[in-house]
Design a protein around this motif. Structure first.
Motif, PDB file in Angstrom:
ATOM      1  N   UNK A 121       0.844  -1.203   0.000  1.00  0.00           N
ATOM      2  CA  UNK A 121       0.000   0.000   0.000  1.00  0.00           C
ATOM      3  C   UNK A 121       0.880   1.253   0.000  1.00  0.00           C
ATOM      4  N   UNK A 122       1.919   1.247   0.830  1.00  0.00           N
ATOM      5  CA  UNK A 122       2.845   2.384   0.873  1.00  0.00           C
ATOM      6  C   UNK A 122       3.466   2.628  -0.506  1.00  0.00           C
ATOM      7  N   UNK A 123       3.895   1.559  -1.156  1.00  0.00           N
ATOM      8  CA  UNK A 123       4.535   1.686  -2.471  1.00  0.00           C
ATOM      9  C   UNK A 123       3.568   2.219  -3.520  1.00  0.00           C
ATOM     10  N   UNK A 124       2.343   1.689  -3.515  1.00  0.00           N
ATOM     11  CA  UNK A 124       1.343   2.151  -4.481  1.00  0.00           C
ATOM     12  C   UNK A 124       1.006   3.619  -4.249  1.00  0.00           C
ATOM     13  N   UNK A 125       0.883   3.993  -2.987  1.00  0.00           N
ATOM     14  CA  UNK A 125       0.575   5.387  -2.656  1.00  0.00           C
ATOM     15  C   UNK A 125       1.678   6.312  -3.155  1.00  0.00           C
ATOM     16  N   UNK A 126       2.931   5.954  -2.855  1.00  0.00           N
ATOM     17  CA  UNK A 126       4.040   6.835  -3.225  1.00  0.00           C
ATOM     18  C   UNK A 126       4.362   6.795  -4.712  1.00  0.00           C
ATOM     19  N   UNK A 144      -2.830  20.683 -13.911  1.00  0.00           N
ATOM     20  CA  UNK A 144      -3.004  20.575 -12.465  1.00  0.00           C
ATOM     21  C   UNK A 144      -2.587  21.866 -11.779  1.00  0.00           C
ATOM     22  N   UNK A 145      -3.396  22.298 -10.834  1.00  0.00           N
ATOM     23  CA  UNK A 145      -3.087  23.469 -10.023  1.00  0.00           C
ATOM     24  C   UNK A 145      -2.190  23.014  -8.881  1.00  0.00           C
ATOM     25  N   UNK A 146      -0.938  23.436  -8.896  1.00  0.00           N
ATOM     26  CA  UNK A 146       0.029  22.952  -7.906  1.00  0.00           C
ATOM     27  C   UNK A 146      -0.354  23.330  -6.481  1.00  0.00           C
ATOM     28  N   UNK A 147      -1.206  24.344  -6.334  1.00  0.00           N
ATOM     29  CA  UNK A 147      -1.652  24.734  -4.994  1.00  0.00           C
ATOM     30  C   UNK A 147      -2.846  23.902  -4.526  1.00  0.00           C
ATOM     31  N   UNK A 148      -3.369  23.073  -5.431  1.00  0.00           N
ATOM     32  CA  UNK A 148      -4.538  22.269  -5.065  1.00  0.00           C
ATOM     33  C   UNK A 148      -4.291  20.784  -5.336  1.00  0.00           C
ATOM     34  N   UNK A 149      -3.066  20.351  -5.134  1.00  0.00           N
ATOM     35  CA  UNK A 149      -2.753  18.920  -5.210  1.00  0.00           C
ATOM     36  C   UNK A 149      -2.987  18.328  -3.823  1.00  0.00           C
ATOM     37  N   UNK A 150      -3.959  17.453  -3.695  1.00  0.00           N
ATOM     38  CA  UNK A 150      -4.371  16.955  -2.377  1.00  0.00           C
ATOM     39  C   UNK A 150      -3.720  15.627  -2.021  1.00  0.00           C
ATOM     40  N   UNK A 151      -3.057  14.981  -2.968  1.00  0.00           N
ATOM     41  CA  UNK A 151      -2.454  13.668  -2.708  1.00  0.00           C
ATOM     42  C   UNK A 151      -1.082  13.856  -2.074  1.00  0.00           C
ATOM     43  N   UNK A 152      -0.930  13.391  -0.835  1.00  0.00           N
ATOM     44  CA  UNK A 152       0.340  13.514  -0.121  1.00  0.00           C
ATOM     45  C   UNK A 152       1.170  12.250  -0.295  1.00  0.00           C
ATOM     46  N   UNK A 153       2.174  12.085   0.509  1.00  0.00           N
ATOM     47  CA  UNK A 153       2.984  10.879   0.525  1.00  0.00           C
ATOM     48  C   UNK A 153       2.669  10.080   1.778  1.00  0.00           C
ATOM     49  N   UNK A 154       3.153   8.841   1.849  1.00  0.00           N
ATOM     50  CA  UNK A 154       2.784   7.976   2.974  1.00  0.00           C
ATOM     51  C   UNK A 154       3.972   7.150   3.440  1.00  0.00           C
TER      52      UNK A 154
END
Length: 543
Positions: A121-126, A144-154
């Motif tokens: 899951x960690x690998x797929x997320x990142x 993509x609006x760089x100020x509205x990227x909601x996907x973080x890292x894990x």
């Protein structure tokens, strides 16, 4: 431990359907589903608890002990549990495989890397995180609006310093922007894995996940980025349930591990459905207290998977009840009838809440060595006054032998009372009303205040057409309210919603309250400081 092949054979799984990870743990291949899918379902029993306290309530060990007790009286039973996260194991909570004579084994393996599901899951997320930044770096055709990227890292570790970060620093390293990490168990991919019915459903859900918004304000999905197939490849083994056993050889399917205070807190739908085809009774659990875990089990997992729980077990302890009655942790060993009287309101509130879903309730008093009979009797008497069955569980000290009466009473409950399960709210209710219903009906608040950010988020979720989704409350587990120190059964408070976020792939809206964070921190003296391994590989301090 029995060889896992023997454990599988006892529940009708042939060796050809196993993918062994050594002698004592195995993946179950989806091929077994063709053999069992037309069998009638067993009965699903949820084990939940009162609000957790520093004394520990023993929900997992009670689940394991009950499963052992049911098998001991001749009731074919499987336990279906979540996988432990490395963050809590090395942080404050420690391992999550039970304790005493009610454990799942091999405990060290399960608490550590196990079969690699959480790492997958960690690998797929990142991978998705990397592909987002790479797309922006190489021209950003999706605008993509760089100020509205909601996907973080894990990552699957507690590290508060990574909650808020800046990426892309240095020449040639991408666009500089703010981001952050969340713990893997809070990743939407973990929720997707646990709620998916098969690989096809997994693929569709991954594709629906929102990674951010474009310059026009429209949501952009992982499917539009072209990341889905690669993520499915990384997750294909993780989709297969894991089979292990208890100390007494009772089969246990351990699969998936979303947190309950920031995610939906239930093991996988795949594992639960398979268990229901293989056993007469399936005992599962949901994280933290019933205000979080049970509510999400009923309103999210059961709603999405079409499951009907036959009964619920509410785990309480005398210590936890006294803590909710105002006794500090260091004084819980001493009898205090007055405080116990005061703390019983927490148990009563959870009983009332479970009944609102139409599910029969059995209270299990997890017995500790220092418990005095007078206090135990007071809890029993209060349950009897409420018309609720109650039993003492001594599974920690005695294994199945300490859970025989507990198991027999549950079987009586399953035979005598019919579940009339109904979720708390309908799909048609709007998101704000769903939040307010959970707050007023389950938490007993008088209302909800929404921050400007939350108001904007709700409007956007409705605009995007996701207003019918259930809500997943991100809230402190220690109180019915959003204030951790407000113990017992508080009323009259206002719940403060600071933000809402869309988990379109998982199929719910996360509601952020109080100071709950998606990346926990380590305590001053983390469990990692007290672990050791000898030259023979024997680990101490993990469980």
């Amino acid at each position: 431990m029995k060889p896992i092949i023997e454990v599988a054979h006892a529940i009708g799984i042939a060796e050809e359907h196993l993918e062994l990870y050594g002698k004592y743990k195995s993946k179950i291949n989806p091929s077994v589903w063709k053999e069992v899918k037309n069998r009638p379902d067993g009965q699903l029993v949820l084990v939940t608890a009162m609000n957790p306290t520093p004394a520990g309530e023993g929900k997992t060990l009670t689940t394991i002990g009950l499963a052992q007790g049911l098998n001991a009286i001749g009731e074919s039973t499987i336990a279906a549990l979540r996988e432990p996260s490395l963050g809590p194991c090395f942080g404050m909570k420690g391992g999550a495989t039970g304790s005493g004579k009610a454990q799942i084994v091999p405990a060290d393996d399960i608490n550590l890397h196990f079969t690699g599901d959480i790492h997958a899951v960690t690998s797929a997320h990142n991978l998705l995180s990397a592909m987002i930044d790479n797309h922006v770096f190489h021209g950003n055709t999706l605008r993509l609006n760089s100020k509205r990227l909601v996907w973080k890292r894990a990552m699957d570790m507690n590290d508060r310093s990574l909650r808020n970060i800046v990426t892309g620093l240095g020449d040639g390293n991408g666009n500089v922007r703010e981001s952050g990490f969340l713990i893997t168990t809070a990743s939407e991919i973990m929720a997707v894995l646990c709620l998916s019915e098969n690989l096809s459903d997994l693929r569709n859900r991954l594709g629906r996940m929102v990674i951010g918004y474009n310059e026009a304000g429209d949501a952009v999905s992982a499917a539009e980025l072209g990341a889905v197939e690669a993520m499915v490849i990384l997750l294909k083994e993780a989709m297969k349930p894991n089979l292990v056993q208890t100390l007494e050889g009772t089969p246990v399917i351990v699969h998936g591990g979303p947190f309950a205070n920031i995610a939906h807190g239930c093991s996988s739908v795949v594992g639960t459905r398979l268990s229901l085809k293989l056993a007469k009774i399936v005992v599962t659990e949901a994280g933290f207290g019933a205000d979080l875990g049970a509510e999400k089990f009923f309103d999210i997992k059961c709603r999405q998977a079409g499951l009907t729980p036959a009964a619920a077990v509410l785990v309480v302890t005398v210590k936890a009840l006294k803590y909710n009655g105002g006794v500090p942790k260091q004084e819980l060993e001493y009898p205090n009838i007055d405080a116990l009287h005061q703390g019983l309101c927490n148990m009563e509130r959870h009983i009332e809440n479970i009944r609102k879903f139409g599910v029969p309730v059995l209270v299990a008093i997890n017995h500790f060595e220092g418990d005095v009979s007078e206090e135990i009797m007071l809890v029993q008497q209060r349950c009897q006054q409420l018309g609720v069955r109650v039993e003492i569980s001594k599974a920690w000290a005695e294994g199945s032998g300490g859970a025989i009466q507990f198991a027999e009473t549950l079987v009586e409950l399953l035979h005598s009372e019919t579940s009339n399960f109904t979720p708390l709210y309908t799909d048609e209710l709007d998101i704000q009303s769903k939040i307010e219903k959970v707050v007023t009906d389950i938490y007993r608040g008088v209302g909800v205040s929404f921050s400007p950010s939350a108001v904007r988020g709700l409007a956007e979720i409705n605009r995007l057409g996701y207003g019918s989704l259930p809500v997943c409350m991100a809230k402190t587990p220690y109180s019915f309210s959003d204030q951790p120190r407000l113990l017992g059964a508080p009323e009259g408070f206002t719940m403060h919603v600071r933000d809402v976020s869309l988990s379109a792939g998982a199929g719910f809206v996360v509601v952020h309250t109080g100071n709950v964070v998606t990346m926990p921190g380590l305590p001053k003296s983390p469990a990692a400081e007290h672990m050791a391994m000898d030259e023979d590989g024997v680990i101490t301090g993990l469980i």
